[in-house]
Motif scaffolding. Structure first.
Motif, PDB file in Angstrom:
ATOM      1  N   ALA A   1       6.331 -10.376  -5.419  1.00 36.56           N
ATOM      2  CA  ALA A   1       7.353 -10.126  -6.232  1.00 36.56           C
ATOM      3  C   ALA A   1       7.623  -8.446  -6.062  1.00 36.56           C
ATOM      4  CB  ALA A   1       6.534 -10.193  -7.796  1.00 36.56           C
ATOM      5  N   MET A   2       8.845  -8.300  -5.772  1.00 36.31           N
ATOM      6  CA  MET A   2       9.321  -6.867  -5.586  1.00 36.31           C
ATOM      7  C   MET A   2      10.233  -6.218  -6.423  1.00 36.31           C
ATOM      8  SD  MET A   2      10.968  -7.553  -1.884  1.00 36.31           S
ATOM      9  CE  MET A   2       9.691  -8.718  -1.456  1.00 36.31           C
ATOM     10  N   GLU A   3      10.962  -5.188  -6.336  1.00 32.29           N
ATOM     11  CA  GLU A   3      11.705  -4.512  -7.147  1.00 32.29           C
ATOM     12  C   GLU A   3      13.004  -5.136  -6.761  1.00 32.29           C
ATOM     13  OE1 GLU A   3      13.056  -0.333  -6.285  1.00 32.29           O
ATOM     14  OE2 GLU A   3      11.876  -0.352  -4.708  1.00 32.29           O
TER      15      GLU A   3
ATOM     16  N   ARG B   1       0.885  -1.267  -0.084  1.00 35.07           N
ATOM     17  CA  ARG B   1       0.003   0.006  -0.012  1.00 35.07           C
ATOM     18  C   ARG B   1       0.921   1.248  -0.002  1.00 35.07           C
ATOM     19  NH1 ARG B   1      -4.076  -0.073   3.397  1.00 35.07           N
ATOM     20  NH2 ARG B   1      -4.006   2.285   4.246  1.00 35.07           N
ATOM     21  N   LEU B   2       2.280   1.167   0.152  1.00 36.88           N
ATOM     22  CA  LEU B   2       2.973   2.268   0.096  1.00 36.88           C
ATOM     23  C   LEU B   2       3.854   2.351  -1.268  1.00 36.88           C
ATOM     24  CD1 LEU B   2       4.630   1.361   3.570  1.00 36.88           C
ATOM     25  CD2 LEU B   2       2.794   2.803   2.909  1.00 36.88           C
ATOM     26  N   SER B   3       3.950   3.614  -1.463  1.00 38.94           N
ATOM     27  CA  SER B   3       4.672   3.934  -2.682  1.00 38.94           C
ATOM     28  C   SER B   3       5.865   5.210  -2.604  1.00 38.94           C
ATOM     29  CB  SER B   3       3.724   4.271  -4.101  1.00 38.94           C
ATOM     30  OG  SER B   3       4.589   4.724  -5.114  1.00 38.94           O
ATOM     31  N   HIS B   4       6.950   4.988  -2.379  1.00 35.67           N
ATOM     32  CA  HIS B   4       7.979   6.196  -1.873  1.00 35.67           C
ATOM     33  C   HIS B   4       9.444   5.743  -2.256  1.00 35.67           C
ATOM     34  CE1 HIS B   4      10.257   8.371   1.115  1.00 35.67           C
ATOM     35  NE2 HIS B   4       9.354   9.007   0.970  1.00 35.67           N
TER      36      HIS B   4
ATOM     37  N   ILE C   1       6.666  -3.016  -3.866  1.00 33.79           N
ATOM     38  CA  ILE C   1       5.812  -4.649  -4.215  1.00 33.79           C
ATOM     39  C   ILE C   1       5.182  -4.475  -5.600  1.00 33.79           C
ATOM     40  CG2 ILE C   1       4.385  -6.099  -3.269  1.00 33.79           C
ATOM     41  CD1 ILE C   1       6.712  -5.934  -1.559  1.00 33.79           C
ATOM     42  N   PHE C   2       5.226  -5.518  -6.455  1.00 31.82           N
ATOM     43  CA  PHE C   2       4.648  -5.636  -7.654  1.00 31.82           C
ATOM     44  C   PHE C   2       3.448  -6.305  -7.547  1.00 31.82           C
ATOM     45  CE2 PHE C   2       9.152  -4.615  -9.155  1.00 31.82           C
ATOM     46  CZ  PHE C   2       8.943  -3.391  -9.508  1.00 31.82           C
ATOM     47  N   ASP C   3       3.693  -7.565  -7.018  1.00 31.72           N
ATOM     48  CA  ASP C   3       2.643  -8.563  -6.980  1.00 31.72           C
ATOM     49  C   ASP C   3       2.864  -9.426  -5.789  1.00 31.72           C
ATOM     50  OD1 ASP C   3       0.539  -9.985  -7.777  1.00 31.72           O
ATOM     51  OD2 ASP C   3       1.399 -11.005  -9.697  1.00 31.72           O
TER      52      ASP C   3
END
Length: 349
Positions: A102-104, A80-83, A89-91
């Motif tokens: 799945a994350m960066e 829920r975070l975008s910073h 987190i992609f999926d």
């Protein structure tokens, strides 16, 4: 979780559990942790590398449910975070008995490994990294997420010195799935430590309810170690360590090293106050204090540079003046010599 989302030279080769999860293809294992392993993956839809964390409870079935809840909670909290200073987190999904996130894919090392390798951060590097993490925590807190496990292993540092907060496994978030009653019943003293002892806040060590200020304390403890090269409290005995956290005041960092400015040392000590109400009121306030410190440092450097330039100009001016006087002296000497020979020539006539 190890949180090294790059190839690890010392990691033994391992057979892939599967070649594909969801839409992601796996190529190699790049990290290990208590809840599973991390693999280098590829997203064919967007054509980018990703880190795939696959849940594995091991052979201990007793805590499988709790670990799986933590695993899902990480996806829900961080998702829920975008910073820019929080891992993206992609999926996340469970397919065919495999639960994954799945994350960066991050290039670099976590702070724990950097410190263990002997990396020494100067005061400006430290202030910059901690200030960015404080900003990230303020953003998380504003979205109802308390990390609760801020420590060097959960701060990933990119080659550009850009830090990223990772591993939200025990984070408190509005959409978390952990059973609050069950969690409260499992205290720190029966081998179910929610957080890492060396960096946890006094309220965590006492098994009390925590607020966003627990992250402020833990960030102060991380900053303490970055500045001094040592943890604020140390003991091989967990109970003694927790007791120190609850009742003992750590040394002032500037007392450990005279190179640490008092102003920066005060930031650490305020963040690590035993009483949460005596700390910074928020991660944003701590970030602002660090920002002011960095701005003062920049102004001081600009002032020193200006003073240096002014000194250089004075030296240059003095040099030009001396050079001009030297030429005048040479010319006068030449004229004097010429006059001497001219007079001598006239006398001979």
């Amino acid at each position: 979780m190890q949180n090294n989302f790059i190839s690890t030279p010392n990691l033994p080769p391992a057979q892939l559990p599967t070649k594909r999860v969801g839409r992601f293809y796996l190529s190699e294992r790049i990290g290990m942790g208590s809840n599973g392993a991390v693999y280098l993956g590829h997203d064919p839809v967007i054509d980018r590398d990703v880190a795939i964390k696959i849940f594995s409870a091991g052979n201990n079935a007793a805590d499988k449910k709790q670990r799986e809840q933590q695993f899902i909670n990480e996806a829900r909290a961080a998702g829920r975070l975008s910073h820019p200073n929080i891992v993206t987190i992609f999926d996340a999904s469970s397919e065919g008995g495999t639960t994954f996130i799945a994350m960066e894919f991050l290039q670099g090392k976590d702070l724990r490994h950097l410190l263990a390798d002997g990396k020494q951060f100067d005061i400006i590097e430290t202030a910059n990294i901690i200030q960015k993490i404080a900003d990230a925590l303020e953003y998380a807190h504003g979205n109802g997420v308390i990390h609760r496990d801020i420590k060097p292993a959960n701060i990933f540092v990119l080659p550009s010195q850009q830090p990223k907060v990772v591993d939200f496994g025990i984070a408190r978030a509005p959409n978390r799935v952990l059973d609050e009653t069950r969690e409260q019943a499992h205290t720190l003293f029966n081998n179910n430590i929610m957080g890492t002892p060396n960096y946890m806040s006094p309220e965590q060590a006492n098994g009390k309810q925590v607020t966003a200020l627990t992250d402020v304390y833990s960030l102060g403890a991380v900053m303490f170690e970055m500045l001094t090269g040592q943890k604020p409290f140390q003991s091989q005995d967990v109970d003694k360590l927790l007791q120190q956290i609850v009742s003992k005041t750590p040394k002032n960092p500037s007392e450990i090293s005279a190179n640490i400015p008092d102003s920066l040392s005060r930031i650490v000590m305020k963040a690590m106050q035993k009483d949460p109400t005596a700390r910074y009121e928020s991660a944003a306030e701590m970030s602002l204090a660090l920002e002011k410190f960095l701005e003062r440092d920049k102004k001081l450097k600009r002032k020193r540079k200006k003073q240096g330039n002014d000194t250089d100009k004075e030296v240059d001016a003095a040099g030009h003046s001396n050079s001009w006087l030297s030429w005048v002296a040479v010319i006068l000497a030449v004229l004097a010599v010429a006059g001497y020979f001219l007079n001598k020539s006239q006398m001979l006539r």
